[in-house]
Design a protein around this motif. Structure first.
Motif: not given
Length: 258
Positions: A15-43
């Motif tokens: 879905v994430r890749e498809a949103l890019k091709s459709r020019n939809e804006m992915l503003a945030a991704v909700l993940v387990r708290p332990s994974r936020v540091r992997e992409a703090p600008e998005l997660y």
């Protein structure tokens, strides 16, 4: 649209890749708290941390995630699109989501997942429906990690088939949370969780996941079958399930849709 996403698995990534091709804006991704540091600008690690101006949140993280995060998302007033239909077999979960949606002024949209013909079932239930049966057939390895292992030795099943579950759609969805979203979709579209019958089969003669619906009623009778392919990077995830999320998104955003 400004979209939030729950999950980072195979379906979420599709879905994430498809949103890019459709020019939809992915503003945030909700993940387990332990994974936020992997992409703090998005997660983000909590529903409370999602941006305030989201148009839609898409849940691709499974039953547990819908149970944990769904009510909070709806209470914040965000519409939620989920493919985790099986979670609704639990009456408490169903009630919690329904109440949260009403209180938050939001809606829970359900993607059809790995099955089709649900529009036919929805139309047929306007009249008198006599019976609806869902039959799920997978190669033995497709049932690994499920209660099927308590019924048969999947590793030694090299010929023939074994019916490892027969019962209602509610029982199937609750016992097979990773395998019975399709049964839940059929139930929600037709006669409901308790009146929809389900058979789950490990079949050594097939190489695809085969979903079949049989229904009869005032409308007549129909049988629908789809031989589904898995996603290349995750044999446990249906390609059509991922596609159904984007199809539902299209229905929500187009001025004219079917």
């Amino acid at each position: 649209m400004k979209i939030g996403l729950i999950g980072v698995g195979a379906i979420a990534n599709y879905v994430r890749e498809a949103l890019k091709s459709r020019n939809e804006m992915l503003a945030a991704v909700l993940v387990r708290p332990s994974r936020v540091r992997e992409a703090p600008e998005l997660y983000v690690g909590a529903v409370a941390d999602l941006p305030d101006d989201l148009d839609l949140v898409i849940d691709c993280a499974g039953h547990a995630a819908l149970v944990e995060h769904g009510p909070a998302v709806l209470l914040r007033g965000f519409d939620l699109l989920s493919v985790s239909l099986g979670a609704l077999a639990d009456p408490d979960t169903y009630a919690s989501l329904e109440q949260a949606a009403a209180k938050g002024g939001a809606r829970l949209h359900l993607a059809s997942g790995a099955i089709g013909a649900l529009d036919c079932l929805q139309a047929a239930r306007v009249g008198q429906m006599e019976s609806v049966t869902y039959i799920g057939r997978k190669p033995p390895q497709g049932w690994k990690g499920s209660p099927a292992e308590d019924v048969t030795d999947l590793d030694t099943l090299v010929s023939g088939e074994v019916i490892h579950f027969e019962g209602s759609a509610r029982q199937a969805a609750l016992r097979y949370p990773k395998n019975a979203n399709v049964a839940a979709a059929v139930a929600l579209a037709g006669k409901g969780f308790d009146a929809t019958q389900v058979r789950l089969i490990a079949d050594a003669t097939v190489t695809e996941n085969i979903h079949q619906i049989e229904a009869s009623g005032d409308f007549g009778r129909f049988t629908f079958q789809i031989n589904g392919k898995a996603m290349p990077d995750n044999p446990r995830s249906s390609a059509l399930a991922a596609m159904s999320v984007l199809s539902k998104l299209d229905q929500l955003t187009r001025s004219i849709s079917l």
